[in-house]
Design an enzyme around this catalytic site. Structure first.
Site, PDB file in Angstrom:
ATOM      1  CE1 TYR A 180       0.544   1.650   4.316  1.00  0.00           C
ATOM      2  CE2 TYR A 180       0.766  -0.732   4.524  1.00  0.00           C
ATOM      3  CZ  TYR A 180       0.956   0.545   5.035  1.00  0.00           C
ATOM      4  OH  TYR A 180       1.570   0.712   6.260  1.00  0.00           O
ATOM      5  CB  CYS A 181       1.968   3.749  -1.711  1.00  0.00           C
ATOM      6  SG  CYS A 181       1.237   3.437  -3.332  1.00  0.00           S
ATOM      7  CB  THR A 182      -0.043   8.378  -0.931  1.00  0.00           C
ATOM      8  OG1 THR A 182       1.061   8.493  -0.052  1.00  0.00           O
ATOM      9  CG2 THR A 182      -1.032   9.513  -0.668  1.00  0.00           C
ATOM     10  CB  VAL A 191      -3.657   5.209   2.337  1.00  0.00           C
ATOM     11  CG1 VAL A 191      -4.289   5.574   3.677  1.00  0.00           C
ATOM     12  CG2 VAL A 191      -2.506   4.226   2.548  1.00  0.00           C
TER      13      VAL A 191
END
Length: 303
Positions: free
Chosen positions: A184-186, A213
């Site tokens: 996961y990342c922004t 996210v």
């Protein structure tokens, strides 16, 4: 009534002439009075822009008219009207800087060989079915996780995205190769590349959180598996999904709970300091210590 907004977006698609796309995008953004950052490469586009909602809506419509950008997923959030100091549009070798352009393969459907996309509700279902066999793997810089992350996530100790390849090649995560890895990342872009890199290194079951996210927070807020605030690469610096967001960061000076980063008072420095409101008011305290990573927000676009 003015409605300032911010959009975050990316698209992996082959671009034969990145410079032509850059010139088109600059003319479009200047015409619509938009500020922010866009990176273009032969593999696609990555950007975040701020401006009035009506102008951003026109930007989205006109950008999608180019066939390669028709399927861009634009993520919207409230802006302040002063989220970016200027407009920067650049051509680079990579639209997200892993330092491994030779490893990335892109076709008109996106990244080839990346992890399977999971919607937020599918992530919950996977956790319910597999329990401890599921590992959340943070694809962001370590300092971003200081104020928010998924519960029990693996957070690599990296200062920049370019360090991920070395981290994975070090062997320190080899014990996870048979686990169900959810990257996961922004906004999802870093995981497009990270998941493909992990799969090439023998991680057998790799997923990526669709929309990052940002999309997860839109659906579950702070009532799911996410804890804290989301670090964002504009003047706001962090975003919470609800009034009851957990504060997991601590002030560098007094160790009080905080989610607020501040730029070092030394204008020649590019570091961030995590400070509570009381310590931020003390000018002496806004000089950084060597504990924090370089602040790359106005030179890089990430998601």
């Amino acid at each position: 009534m003015k409605q300032p907004k911010v959009i975050l977006f990316y698209r992996f698609t082959p671009i034969a002439d990145p410079e032509a796309i850059r010139l088109w995008q600059r003319a479009l953004c200047e015409h619509l009075d938009l500020k922010g950052r866009i990176i273009i490469s032969r593999d696609g586009i990555n950007g975040t822009l701020g401006g009035e909602m009506t102008n951003l809506t026109r930007y989205v419509r006109l950008t999608r008219e180019w066939p390669g950008f028709k399927r861009i997923d634009f993520k919207w959030s409230d802006g302040t009207g002063e989220d970016f100091p200027r407009l920067r549009i650049r051509v680079r070798d990579e639209i997200v800087s892993f330092g491994a352009p030779g490893e990335l393969v892109v076709d008109h459907n996106g990244v080839v060989g990346g992890g399977a996309h999971l919607r937020p509700k599918d992530v919950h279902q996977l956790v319910e079915e597999r329990g401890d066999d599921v590992v959340f793997f943070d694809g962001r810089n370590a300092f971003e996780a200081a104020i928010g992350q998924f519960k029990n996530a693996v957070v690599p100790n990296v200062k920049t995205t370019r360090e991920f390849v070395g981290e994975l090649d070090s062997g320190k995560y080899d014990h996870l190769k048979d686990k169900a890895i959810v990257t996961y990342c922004t906004g999802g872009i870093r995981c497009e590349v990270l998941s493909a890199i992990m799969k090439r290194r023998g991680f057998t079951e790799v997923y990526q959180m669709d929309g990052g996210v940002v999309r997860y927070g839109e659906e579950f807020g702070d009532d799911g598996l996410w804890e804290g605030s989301l670090y964002i690469f504009d003047s706001r610096m962090n975003h919470t999904f609800s009034p009851h967001a957990k504060v997991i960061g601590t002030c560098e000076r007094c160790h009080a709970p905080t989610s607020q980063f501040h730029n070092c008072a030394n204008l020649a420095c590019r570091k961030l300091i995590l400070l509570c409101d009381a310590c931020a008011k003390d000018n002496i305290s806004t000089n950084c210590s060597p504990l924090h990573a370089d602040y790359l927000s106005y030179d890089s676009v990430v998601g």
